[in-house]
Write a protein that holds these residues in place. Structure first.
Motif, mmCIF file in Angstrom:
data_model
loop_
_atom_site.group_PDB
_atom_site.id
_atom_site.type_symbol
_atom_site.label_atom_id
_atom_site.label_comp_id
_atom_site.label_asym_id
_atom_site.label_seq_id
_atom_site.Cartn_x
_atom_site.Cartn_y
_atom_site.Cartn_z
ATOM 1 N N MET A 27 44.973 39.946 34.246
ATOM 2 C CA MET A 27 44.502 38.648 34.785
ATOM 3 C C MET A 27 44.440 38.729 36.299
ATOM 4 N N ASN A 28 43.499 38.001 36.852
ATOM 5 C CA ASN A 28 43.338 38.002 38.307
ATOM 6 C C ASN A 28 43.309 36.573 38.830
ATOM 7 N N LYS A 29 43.895 36.406 40.002
ATOM 8 C CA LYS A 29 43.821 35.117 40.705
ATOM 9 C C LYS A 29 42.684 35.221 41.711
ATOM 10 N N ILE A 30 41.797 34.228 41.685
ATOM 11 C CA ILE A 30 40.674 34.205 42.618
ATOM 12 C C ILE A 30 40.869 32.994 43.531
ATOM 13 N N MET A 31 41.004 33.217 44.827
ATOM 14 C CA MET A 31 41.296 32.129 45.767
ATOM 15 C C MET A 31 40.048 31.746 46.577
ATOM 16 N N PHE A 32 39.955 30.460 46.876
ATOM 17 C CA PHE A 32 38.806 29.949 47.628
ATOM 18 C C PHE A 32 39.283 29.247 48.903
ATOM 19 N N PHE A 33 38.439 29.307 49.919
ATOM 20 C CA PHE A 33 38.764 28.660 51.194
ATOM 21 C C PHE A 33 37.551 27.938 51.761
ATOM 22 N N ALA A 34 37.851 26.998 52.652
ATOM 23 C CA ALA A 34 36.829 26.244 53.398
ATOM 24 C C ALA A 34 35.828 25.604 52.428
ATOM 25 N N HIS A 35 34.507 25.783 52.669
ATOM 26 C CA HIS A 35 33.537 25.056 51.835
ATOM 27 C C HIS A 35 33.602 25.499 50.373
ATOM 28 N N LEU A 36 34.056 26.726 50.133
ATOM 29 C CA LEU A 36 34.164 27.205 48.751
ATOM 30 C C LEU A 36 35.269 26.452 48.003
ATOM 31 N N ARG A 37 36.352 26.149 48.734
ATOM 32 C CA ARG A 37 37.464 25.403 48.110
ATOM 33 C C ARG A 37 37.023 23.997 47.748
ATOM 34 N N ALA A 66 39.083 39.813 35.729
ATOM 35 C CA ALA A 66 38.035 40.400 36.563
ATOM 36 C C ALA A 66 38.169 41.915 36.645
ATOM 37 N N ALA A 67 39.176 42.485 35.975
ATOM 38 C CA ALA A 67 39.405 43.932 36.059
ATOM 39 C C ALA A 67 38.169 44.689 35.584
ATOM 40 N N THR A 75 27.122 35.291 52.768
ATOM 41 C CA THR A 75 27.849 35.452 54.039
ATOM 42 C C THR A 75 29.356 35.558 53.815
ATOM 43 N N VAL A 76 29.773 35.476 52.556
ATOM 44 C CA VAL A 76 31.202 35.413 52.257
ATOM 45 C C VAL A 76 31.790 36.812 52.091
ATOM 46 N N MET A 77 32.876 37.073 52.813
ATOM 47 C CA MET A 77 33.586 38.341 52.669
ATOM 48 C C MET A 77 34.604 38.200 51.544
ATOM 49 N N THR A 78 35.187 39.339 51.175
ATOM 50 C CA THR A 78 36.153 39.330 50.078
ATOM 51 C C THR A 78 37.408 40.075 50.513
ATOM 52 N N ALA A 79 38.550 39.563 50.107
ATOM 53 C CA ALA A 79 39.803 40.292 50.309
ATOM 54 C C ALA A 79 40.410 40.592 48.947
ATOM 55 N N ILE A 80 40.930 41.808 48.803
ATOM 56 C CA ILE A 80 41.728 42.163 47.626
ATOM 57 C C ILE A 80 43.149 42.394 48.122
ATOM 58 N N ILE A 96 37.692 45.990 40.938
ATOM 59 C CA ILE A 96 38.891 45.150 40.848
ATOM 60 C C ILE A 96 39.810 45.672 39.736
ATOM 61 N N GLN A 97 41.100 45.729 40.060
ATOM 62 C CA GLN A 97 42.109 46.173 39.087
ATOM 63 C C GLN A 97 42.840 44.955 38.524
ATOM 64 N N ASP A 98 43.431 45.148 37.332
ATOM 65 C CA ASP A 98 44.207 44.063 36.738
ATOM 66 C C ASP A 98 45.337 43.662 37.697
#
Lengths: 154, 76
Positions: free
Chosen positions: B1-11, B22-23, B45-50, B61-63
């Motif tokens: 299972m993966n946690k996907i976090m959102f910020f700013a306008h995405l939140r 998402a693995a 325009t959105v970057m991603t952090a793992i 993406i890993q589990d």
């Protein structure tokens, strides 16, 4: 903790105190404040949001960049989150170095890097609406989906 | 299972975070999928952090990885 995200008003002197060292001949302090007018448009207040865990890591990265590039430098950064009113302090950066020119340069580096790699966002609230602000430096075109080269590793 | 976090306008559009499998997906695949599901704007325009580090679009993406979508930042 030289690099912090704060929900409370920032005590400027406490940030400066973190970089005091006997080797220093200068401390520069940058204080970022909430501006009322941007290109003639009136801001009522701002809201800052951070991905706190990652933001602290990226502030620490900026601190390491400064130590590598300006030997003998010590830095401390605190960035505020939550609701801020006009004239409130949003960020304080303190840098001490043996000689003054480096203290100015390193401090400038810190604020420019904050605007590139630290996951903090501000929402402008106006009389006629609100919006999350992005792309302040127009550096958003990351074709690989992330900052490349120096942004990651410097 | 993966946690996907959102910020700013995405939140504002998708909420603080979601949990999903998402693995095995690339960052680009996950981004496209989530953007469509939540009708996210300006996703290109959105970057991603793992796990709190910036990640490229081709990374797999890993589990258990914590993923965060990072709109252009505006601190300072």
């Amino acid at each position: 903790m030289n690099f912090e995200i704060s929900k409370e008003p920032i005590n400027i002197q406490s940030v400066i105190d973190k970089v005091i060292q006997r080797e220093a001949g200068a401390i520069t302090t940058f204080i970022g404040t909430v501006r009322e007018l941007t290109y003639g448009k009136k801001t009522l207040f701002l809201e800052y949001q951070a991905y706190e865990a990652m933001a602290v890591k990226k502030l620490e990265q900026i601190g390491r960049e400064i130590e590598e590039r300006w030997p003998g430098a010590k830095s401390a950064i605190t960035h505020r989150v939550g609701r801020l009113d006009i004239t409130d302090v949003a960020v304080v950066i303190a840098v001490s170095t043996p000689h003054r020119a480096d203290a100015y340069d390193a401090n400038r580096h810190a604020i420019e890097r904050i605007k590139e790699i630290v996951p903090i966002w501000k929402k402008e609230h106006w009389e006629d609406g609100e919006e999350w602000i992005g792309n302040q430096k127009e550096t958003l075109a990351y074709p690989g989906g992330k900052p490349e080269g120096k942004d990651l590793n410097e | 299972m993966n946690k996907i976090m959102f910020f700013a306008h995405l939140r504002d559009a998708a909420g603080e975070f979601i949990n999903m499998e998402a693995a095995g997906k690339t960052v680009a695949q996950l981004k496209a999928e989530v953007a469509e599901k939540y009708s996210l704007q300006n996703i290109e325009t959105v970057m991603t952090a793992i796990n709190e580090e910036f990640a490229g679009n081709e990374e797999i993406i890993q589990d258990g990885d914590v993923i965060a979508f990072i709109p252009p930042v505006s601190g300072g």
